[in-house]
Design a protein around this motif. Structure first.
Motif, mmCIF file in Angstrom:
data_model
loop_
_atom_site.group_PDB
_atom_site.id
_atom_site.type_symbol
_atom_site.label_atom_id
_atom_site.label_comp_id
_atom_site.label_asym_id
_atom_site.label_seq_id
_atom_site.Cartn_x
_atom_site.Cartn_y
_atom_site.Cartn_z
ATOM 1 N N GLN A 47 0.843 -1.203 0.000
ATOM 2 C CA GLN A 47 0.000 0.000 0.000
ATOM 3 C C GLN A 47 0.881 1.257 0.000
ATOM 4 O OE1 GLN A 47 -2.706 0.256 3.290
ATOM 5 N NE2 GLN A 47 -3.522 2.239 2.679
ATOM 6 N N SER A 48 1.964 1.243 0.804
ATOM 7 C CA SER A 48 2.874 2.389 0.849
ATOM 8 C C SER A 48 3.567 2.586 -0.488
ATOM 9 C CB SER A 48 3.923 2.187 1.961
ATOM 10 O OG SER A 48 3.305 2.148 3.234
ATOM 11 N N LEU A 49 3.942 1.465 -1.131
ATOM 12 C CA LEU A 49 4.605 1.554 -2.428
ATOM 13 C C LEU A 49 3.660 2.128 -3.480
ATOM 14 C CD1 LEU A 49 7.102 0.967 -4.109
ATOM 15 C CD2 LEU A 49 6.257 -1.373 -4.444
ATOM 16 N N SER A 50 2.414 1.687 -3.452
ATOM 17 C CA SER A 50 1.420 2.217 -4.390
ATOM 18 C C SER A 50 1.147 3.694 -4.118
ATOM 19 C CB SER A 50 0.118 1.411 -4.289
ATOM 20 O OG SER A 50 0.324 0.062 -4.664
ATOM 21 N N GLU A 51 1.116 4.046 -2.827
ATOM 22 C CA GLU A 51 0.894 5.448 -2.455
ATOM 23 C C GLU A 51 2.038 6.317 -2.955
ATOM 24 O OE1 GLU A 51 -0.640 7.733 1.538
ATOM 25 O OE2 GLU A 51 0.932 6.239 1.769
ATOM 26 N N LEU A 52 3.282 5.823 -2.832
ATOM 27 C CA LEU A 52 4.441 6.555 -3.329
ATOM 28 C C LEU A 52 4.340 6.763 -4.829
ATOM 29 C CD1 LEU A 52 7.314 7.733 -3.081
ATOM 30 C CD2 LEU A 52 8.183 5.390 -3.299
ATOM 31 N N SER A 53 3.992 5.707 -5.550
ATOM 32 C CA SER A 53 3.878 5.788 -7.006
ATOM 33 C C SER A 53 2.800 6.791 -7.417
ATOM 34 C CB SER A 53 3.557 4.401 -7.578
ATOM 35 O OG SER A 53 3.393 4.467 -8.974
ATOM 36 N N GLY A 54 1.658 6.748 -6.733
ATOM 37 C CA GLY A 54 0.571 7.675 -7.045
ATOM 38 C C GLY A 54 0.956 9.118 -6.785
ATOM 39 N N CYS A 55 1.658 9.360 -5.655
ATOM 40 C CA CYS A 55 2.077 10.729 -5.328
ATOM 41 C C CYS A 55 3.059 11.262 -6.359
ATOM 42 C CB CYS A 55 2.713 10.762 -3.935
ATOM 43 S SG CYS A 55 1.546 10.588 -2.579
ATOM 44 N N LEU A 56 4.004 10.412 -6.770
ATOM 45 C CA LEU A 56 4.998 10.855 -7.740
ATOM 46 C C LEU A 56 4.360 11.176 -9.086
ATOM 47 C CD1 LEU A 56 7.940 8.430 -6.917
ATOM 48 C CD2 LEU A 56 7.772 10.861 -6.396
ATOM 49 N N GLU A 57 3.308 10.464 -9.426
ATOM 50 C CA GLU A 57 2.597 10.752 -10.671
ATOM 51 C C GLU A 57 1.974 12.146 -10.612
ATOM 52 O OE1 GLU A 57 -1.061 8.960 -13.420
ATOM 53 O OE2 GLU A 57 -0.253 7.779 -11.762
ATOM 54 N N THR A 88 3.363 13.528 1.542
ATOM 55 C CA THR A 88 2.787 12.182 1.552
ATOM 56 C C THR A 88 3.779 11.177 0.988
ATOM 57 O OG1 THR A 88 0.576 13.129 1.254
ATOM 58 C CG2 THR A 88 0.819 10.776 0.814
ATOM 59 N N ALA A 89 4.492 11.575 -0.072
ATOM 60 C CA ALA A 89 5.492 10.693 -0.670
ATOM 61 C C ALA A 89 6.613 10.388 0.319
ATOM 62 C CB ALA A 89 6.059 11.332 -1.938
ATOM 63 N N LYS A 90 7.056 11.399 1.063
ATOM 64 C CA LYS A 90 8.113 11.174 2.050
ATOM 65 C C LYS A 90 7.645 10.227 3.144
ATOM 66 C CE LYS A 90 9.169 15.652 2.643
ATOM 67 N NZ LYS A 90 9.859 16.855 3.168
ATOM 68 N N ASN A 91 6.395 10.381 3.578
ATOM 69 C CA ASN A 91 5.849 9.474 4.587
ATOM 70 C C ASN A 91 5.764 8.046 4.059
ATOM 71 O OD1 ASN A 91 5.507 11.534 6.459
ATOM 72 N ND2 ASN A 91 3.430 12.000 5.805
ATOM 73 N N ALA A 92 5.385 7.905 2.777
ATOM 74 C CA ALA A 92 5.281 6.571 2.178
ATOM 75 C C ALA A 92 6.650 5.900 2.115
ATOM 76 C CB ALA A 92 4.663 6.663 0.784
ATOM 77 N N VAL A 93 7.672 6.656 1.719
ATOM 78 C CA VAL A 93 9.028 6.105 1.652
ATOM 79 C C VAL A 93 9.502 5.672 3.031
ATOM 80 C CG1 VAL A 93 11.444 6.669 1.191
ATOM 81 C CG2 VAL A 93 9.684 7.376 -0.422
ATOM 82 N N SER A 94 9.199 6.485 4.051
ATOM 83 C CA SER A 94 9.661 6.175 5.412
ATOM 84 C C SER A 94 9.048 4.897 5.962
ATOM 85 C CB SER A 94 9.340 7.344 6.352
ATOM 86 O OG SER A 94 7.938 7.470 6.555
ATOM 87 N N ASN A 105 18.981 12.199 -0.158
ATOM 88 C CA ASN A 105 18.786 12.902 -1.422
ATOM 89 C C ASN A 105 17.342 12.817 -1.907
ATOM 90 O OD1 ASN A 105 21.406 13.804 -1.683
ATOM 91 N ND2 ASN A 105 22.095 11.971 -2.752
ATOM 92 N N VAL A 106 16.671 11.698 -1.598
ATOM 93 C CA VAL A 106 15.261 11.555 -1.980
ATOM 94 C C VAL A 106 14.417 12.589 -1.244
ATOM 95 C CG1 VAL A 106 13.261 10.028 -1.962
ATOM 96 C CG2 VAL A 106 15.516 9.107 -2.510
ATOM 97 N N TYR A 107 14.600 12.690 0.082
ATOM 98 C CA TYR A 107 13.857 13.675 0.864
ATOM 99 C C TYR A 107 14.187 15.092 0.407
ATOM 100 C CZ TYR A 107 12.462 10.068 4.213
ATOM 101 O OH TYR A 107 11.896 8.969 4.805
ATOM 102 N N LYS A 108 15.457 15.313 0.098
ATOM 103 C CA LYS A 108 15.876 16.639 -0.344
ATOM 104 C C LYS A 108 15.174 17.009 -1.648
ATOM 105 C CE LYS A 108 19.949 19.119 -2.034
ATOM 106 N NZ LYS A 108 21.394 19.022 -2.338
ATOM 107 N N ALA A 152 9.590 3.956 -9.385
ATOM 108 C CA ALA A 152 8.550 3.523 -8.453
ATOM 109 C C ALA A 152 7.499 2.672 -9.158
ATOM 110 C CB ALA A 152 7.895 4.741 -7.795
ATOM 111 N N ASP A 153 7.138 3.060 -10.393
ATOM 112 C CA ASP A 153 6.165 2.269 -11.166
ATOM 113 C C ASP A 153 6.685 0.859 -11.427
ATOM 114 O OD1 ASP A 153 4.405 4.351 -11.235
ATOM 115 O OD2 ASP A 153 4.992 5.052 -13.232
ATOM 116 N N GLU A 154 7.977 0.756 -11.737
ATOM 117 C CA GLU A 154 8.567 -0.559 -11.984
ATOM 118 C C GLU A 154 8.513 -1.425 -10.729
ATOM 119 O OE1 GLU A 154 12.442 0.342 -13.392
ATOM 120 O OE2 GLU A 154 11.791 0.814 -15.438
ATOM 121 N N MET A 155 8.732 -0.789 -9.572
ATOM 122 C CA MET A 155 8.657 -1.540 -8.313
ATOM 123 C C MET A 155 7.234 -2.023 -8.049
ATOM 124 S SD MET A 155 11.264 0.418 -5.699
ATOM 125 C CE MET A 155 11.157 2.095 -6.276
#
Length: 445
Positions: A47-57, A88-94, A105-108, A152-155
């Protein structure tokens, strides 16, 4: 006798069978619980991975719109959405078990993506047009956002194809072997290894994040032994008791030494004491907080930090931590702060942090006011009663400083105290800090 022995034997065997049955049942239950927990954990990870992908889109979409928009209203709305999506993306990654991924670097990147859009919005709102350089920076952010989004989509696709994030690898299908999921995270992190430096007027700009100390950079380089002597003097012990424990390779490079429960860091350039930390506990109080505050002020003078005046203090676990600000010609420089902790059982110094002072301390220009304190007071809310006023210079999020009149006020409705900062040149309200009075001292927020 033999009958008794036979009965005992049968009883022992019965107990062993019962114990075996209980242990087997326990093992089955425990295995089922572990499987259930692992299933729930896997679902949470996916769910977190999907949330990250959606946020990045959405980040990609917002950055693209920012690239095309010339409306301050639209850019403001986009920047707000960008900020929310990046958080939201940072929270998903964490929440993901990314052991191999360098998240710094990702957070930055996620912070700069939202912050730069806000900066562009403020530029347009001020009547300025986006320059070719700023447009190029937006395009650069978009380029890296697209790369990370693709990763992220590939993951997500690997996960949907049978990847188990809890196992860190994708199960093989009939003929195609897929790479480990953790490797995919690591590959995603490599996206930002060549991420360029961003220089702009914002809190996440590289000149703010990577600000170095002008005070130490303009000072002579000291040897390790010279820094050891300074560390020993700070603890009032013989140099032979200070054991070298390593180099601090942060923005202010230091030598670090240990002596018993104390750890002391001394800057390689200039020989300033950057920090002192005591790892023991302070279990009682024998001196007053007023005594502790005086001891802290005297100790800073002994270390060479002069013209420091107390701003506020707090007491926790029998340690009184006093916050000091540098004062130049009656002007409080709130960028030059030092924290000093005093043990209330012995009056000994148990902590000191001068990093903020070392980073920001420079000679300032004299306080230049285009409006008087009386005129500045007219810009305050009518619901405030003024108790005191000071000259000061305060740091802003973009790394710059602003000279202000500081008003200590009391709210007529709430009865609470607050510090209000009015720009001494424009009369603009720059900041408000709330005063918190507790049993442990005074704090601001």
């Amino acid at each position: 006798m033999s009958f008794f022995t036979r009965r005992s034997y049968i009883r022992i065997v019965s107990y062993m069978i019962t114990l075996f049955a209980v242990l087997t049942a326990f093992a089955i239950i425990n295995t089922n619980n572990m499987r259930s927990y692992k299933t729930q954990l896997e679902a949470s990870y996916q769910q977190s991975l999907s949330e990250l992908s959606g946020c990045l889109e959405v980040v990609n979409t917002d950055l693209t719109k920012s690239l095309y928009s010339n409306s301050s209203k639209e850019l403001y709305a986009l920047s707000r959405d960008l900020f929310a999506q990046c958080q939201t993306a940072k929270n998903a990654v964490s929440r993901l078990p990314v052991s191999q991924m360098e998240l710094g670097n990702v957070y930055k990147f996620l912070s700069q993506a939202s912050d730069y859009a806000q900066y562009i919005s403020s530029e347009i709102e001020s009547g300025n047009e986006i320059t070719p350089k700023q447009h190029k920076t937006l395009y650069t952010l978009l380029t890296y956002a697209e790369k990370f989004s693709k990763s992220a989509d590939e993951m997500v696709q690997l996960s949907q194809a049978g990847a188990k994030i809890t196992d860190g690898a994708v199960k093989t299908t009939s003929t195609v072997k897929t790479t480990a999921l953790n490797n995919s995270f690591s590959e995603g992190a490599k996206t930002f290894e060549s991420f360029p430096t961003l220089l702009y007027d914002g809190p996440f700009s590289d000149q703010v994040l990577n600000k170095k100390s002008k005070l130490t950079e303009n000072s002579d380089m000291l040897t390790k032994d010279e820094c050891r002597d300074i560390a020993a003097a700070a603890l009032d012990v013989n140099s032979g008791r200070m054991n070298y424990s390593g180099d601090d390779k942060s923005l202010i490079p230091c030598y670090t030494f240990k002596c018993g429960r104390y750890t002391v860091s001394v800057t390689k350039q200039g020989g300033y004491v950057k920090s002192i930390l005591y790892s023991g506990a302070v279990t009682s109080s024998a001196i007053t907080e007023d005594n502790a505050r005086n001891l802290a002020e005297r100790y800073l003078r002994e270390l060479g930090f002069n013209d420091m005046e107390e701003s506020y203090y707090s007491t926790q676990n029998n340690v009184c931590t006093v916050n000091f600000a540098y004062v130049q010609d009656g002007m409080y420089c709130y960028g030059d702060l030092i924290k000093c902790g005093v043990a209330l059982d012995s009056g000994k110094i148990v902590s000191i942090d001068t990093a903020t002072y070392l980073t920001n301390h420079i000679p300032r220009s004299r306080f230049a006011s285009k409006i008087s304190a009386k005129e500045a007071q007219k810009h305050l809310s009518p619901y405030l009663t003024v108790n005191d006023v000071k000259k000061c210079v305060i740091p802003k999020e973009n790394g710059k400083e602003v000279q202000c009149w500081e008003f200590l006020c009391t709210g007529k409705d709430t009865g609470e105290d607050a510090l209000v900062y009015i720009n001494s040149k424009t009369g603009a309200e720059e900041d408000i800090m709330l005063m918190l009075y507790t049993d442990g001292g005074t704090l601001v927020k």
